[in-house]
Design an enzyme around this catalytic site. Sequence first.
Site, short mmCIF file in Angstrom:
data_model
loop_
_atom_site.label_atom_id
_atom_site.label_comp_id
_atom_site.label_asym_id
_atom_site.label_seq_id
_atom_site.Cartn_x
_atom_site.Cartn_y
_atom_site.Cartn_z
N LYS A 65 -47.93 -46.15 21.82
CA LYS A 65 -47.41 -45.93 22.88
C LYS A 65 -47.80 -44.62 23.72
CE LYS A 65 -42.75 -46.85 21.01
NZ LYS A 65 -41.22 -46.55 20.65
N GLY A 126 -36.87 -34.05 13.54
CA GLY A 126 -37.92 -34.88 13.91
C GLY A 126 -38.38 -34.31 15.33
N GLY A 129 -42.53 -39.20 18.36
CA GLY A 129 -42.50 -40.13 19.41
C GLY A 129 -41.18 -40.27 19.96
P1 NAP Z 1 -43.27 -40.46 14.29
O1 NAP Z 1 -43.72 -40.25 15.65
O2 NAP Z 1 -44.06 -40.51 13.08
O3 NAP Z 1 -42.40 -38.83 14.18
C1 NAP Z 1 -41.45 -38.47 13.01
C2 NAP Z 1 -41.49 -37.07 13.11
O4 NAP Z 1 -40.68 -36.64 12.22
C3 NAP Z 1 -42.81 -36.64 12.66
O5 NAP Z 1 -43.27 -35.34 13.67
C4 NAP Z 1 -42.65 -36.26 11.26
O6 NAP Z 1 -43.33 -34.91 10.98
C5 NAP Z 1 -41.19 -35.75 11.11
N1 NAP Z 1 -40.48 -35.63 10.13
C6 NAP Z 1 -40.84 -35.95 8.86
N2 NAP Z 1 -40.00 -35.68 7.85
C7 NAP Z 1 -38.94 -35.01 8.55
C8 NAP Z 1 -37.82 -34.11 8.06
N3 NAP Z 1 -37.50 -34.40 6.78
N4 NAP Z 1 -36.98 -33.72 8.96
C9 NAP Z 1 -37.49 -33.72 10.15
N5 NAP Z 1 -38.44 -34.21 10.73
C10 NAP Z 1 -39.15 -34.86 9.74
O7 NAP Z 1 -42.29 -41.49 14.30
P2 NAP Z 1 -41.11 -42.15 15.50
O8 NAP Z 1 -41.79 -43.18 16.34
O9 NAP Z 1 -40.72 -40.83 16.24
O10 NAP Z 1 -39.97 -42.57 14.93
C11 NAP Z 1 -39.05 -41.90 14.14
C12 NAP Z 1 -37.97 -42.82 13.59
O11 NAP Z 1 -37.00 -43.42 14.64
C13 NAP Z 1 -38.54 -43.90 12.73
O12 NAP Z 1 -37.25 -44.18 11.70
C14 NAP Z 1 -38.21 -45.04 13.61
O13 NAP Z 1 -38.04 -46.13 13.03
C15 NAP Z 1 -37.14 -44.81 14.51
N6 NAP Z 1 -37.05 -45.01 15.87
C16 NAP Z 1 -36.14 -46.20 16.33
C17 NAP Z 1 -35.94 -46.70 17.57
C18 NAP Z 1 -34.60 -47.29 17.95
O14 NAP Z 1 -34.79 -47.93 18.94
N7 NAP Z 1 -33.65 -47.31 17.19
C19 NAP Z 1 -36.94 -46.21 18.37
C20 NAP Z 1 -38.24 -45.40 18.14
C21 NAP Z 1 -38.19 -45.13 16.73
P3 NAP Z 1 -44.77 -35.38 10.02
O15 NAP Z 1 -45.55 -35.88 11.03
O16 NAP Z 1 -45.04 -33.85 9.58
O17 NAP Z 1 -44.53 -36.09 8.65
#
Ligand code: NAP
Length: 277
Positions: A65, A126, A129
Site C-alpha cells: 500500500k 493499533g 496501515g
Molecule cells: P498492520 O499494518 O500490521 O498494523 C497493525 C498494528 O497493530 C501494528 O502496528 C501492530 O504492532 C499493532 N498491534 C499488534 N498488537 C496490538 C495490540 N494488542 N494492541 C494494539 N496494537 C497492536 O496491519 P493493518 O493493515 O493496519 O491491519 C490491521 C487489522 O485491520 C487487520 O486485522 C486487518 O485485517 C484489518 N483491516 C481491515 C480492513 C477492512 O476493510 N475491514 C481494512 C484494512 C485492514 P506490531 O507491528 O508491533 O505488531
Amino acid sequence: MQIYGLIGYPVKHSLSAAMHKAAFKHLGIDAEYRLFEVRPEDLRSFFICLEKENISGLNVTIPHKEKVIPFLNSISQEAELIGAVNTVEISGVKLSGFNTDGKGFLRDIGESLGFNPQGKQIAILGAGGAARAVSVYLAKSNPTALSIYDPDAEKLNLLIRHLEKNFKRVKFHAATSVSGLGIKGRDLLVNASPIGMKEGDPPALDKKLLHKGLYVYDLVYNRETQLLRDAKIKCAGACGGLGMFLYQGVLAFEIWTKKDAPVALMRRALEEALKKQ
Ligand code: NAP
C-alpha cells in the site's frame, strides 16, 4: 475485455474478487478480476510490465500500500494524507492512486453503528496501515479527542505527530499502555490491530474495560472476534469490519467504472465468499 485485479502478497484468500466479479456481471461490464501475487522484490518489474498489459484498475493490499506510490503519476489528497494507496485507476499510461479504506470505514460506522464522530471521544488499538486510514478519517470528522495505543512506540508517535500536524482542532494522545487509552470516558473504540484475526486469539481488550455507553468497531472482518462478542453483550453497539471492506470495494469500483456500484449484490457476494473460506 477490461482487466482489473488485486496486487498483494499473499492474495490467495482475498474476498475482493467475488464482489467485483459479481458487480461486473450485474452491470454487463465485460471485465475480469485477477489476483496478482507480487513479492515485494518484484514490485518494480510488475509496474514495468504493466505498461504492456491492458489493465484498467488495481486494488492494492499488504504489503504494497505504501510501496506502490513511487510508481504512480498522481495520488489523491486523501491517499497523500494517509500515506498509502489501496486503489489505482489506470487510464492509458496514467496511473492515479486513491485510498478508499478510511471513507469506507466512516460510511460503515454511520450505517452499521449510527455513529457520528463529531464531538466524540475515540480510542484506537493499533497504529499500523489500517489505523492510519481510520484515524485520518476520524480526525477529519472533528472528534474532541482521539487516543491511540500500539506496542510499537516509534510507529505510534509517528502517527500521532502526523495527525497533530494536520488536524489542529483535535486533541491527540499516544497511549503507551491499554489503560492509558482512557476507555472509561470514550464513546467509540476501534480495533485496528490484527488481534482477533486468528481463531483462538485473545480479546483485543479485556471485557472488564468495556462500558455500557461505548460503541465498538472491530476492523477484523474474517470472523466474529472475542472483542465483538463481549461488546455485543456489554456495549451500546458493536460491529465487525465486513462493512468497511465492502465500502472500500464499492468506492474503488465507482472510481474505476464511473458507475453506481450494486452495493446489496456486492455485500451478498462478499458474505457468500466468506462462508466458503
Ligand atoms: P498492520 O499494518 O500490521 O498494523 C497493525 C498494528 O497493530 C501494528 O502496528 C501492530 O504492532 C499493532 N498491534 C499488534 N498488537 C496490538 C495490540 N494488542 N494492541 C494494539 N496494537 C497492536 O496491519 P493493518 O493493515 O493496519 O491491519 C490491521 C487489522 O485491520 C487487520 O486485522 C486487518 O485485517 C484489518 N483491516 C481491515 C480492513 C477492512 O476493510 N475491514 C481494512 C484494512 C485492514 P506490531 O507491528 O508491533 O505488531
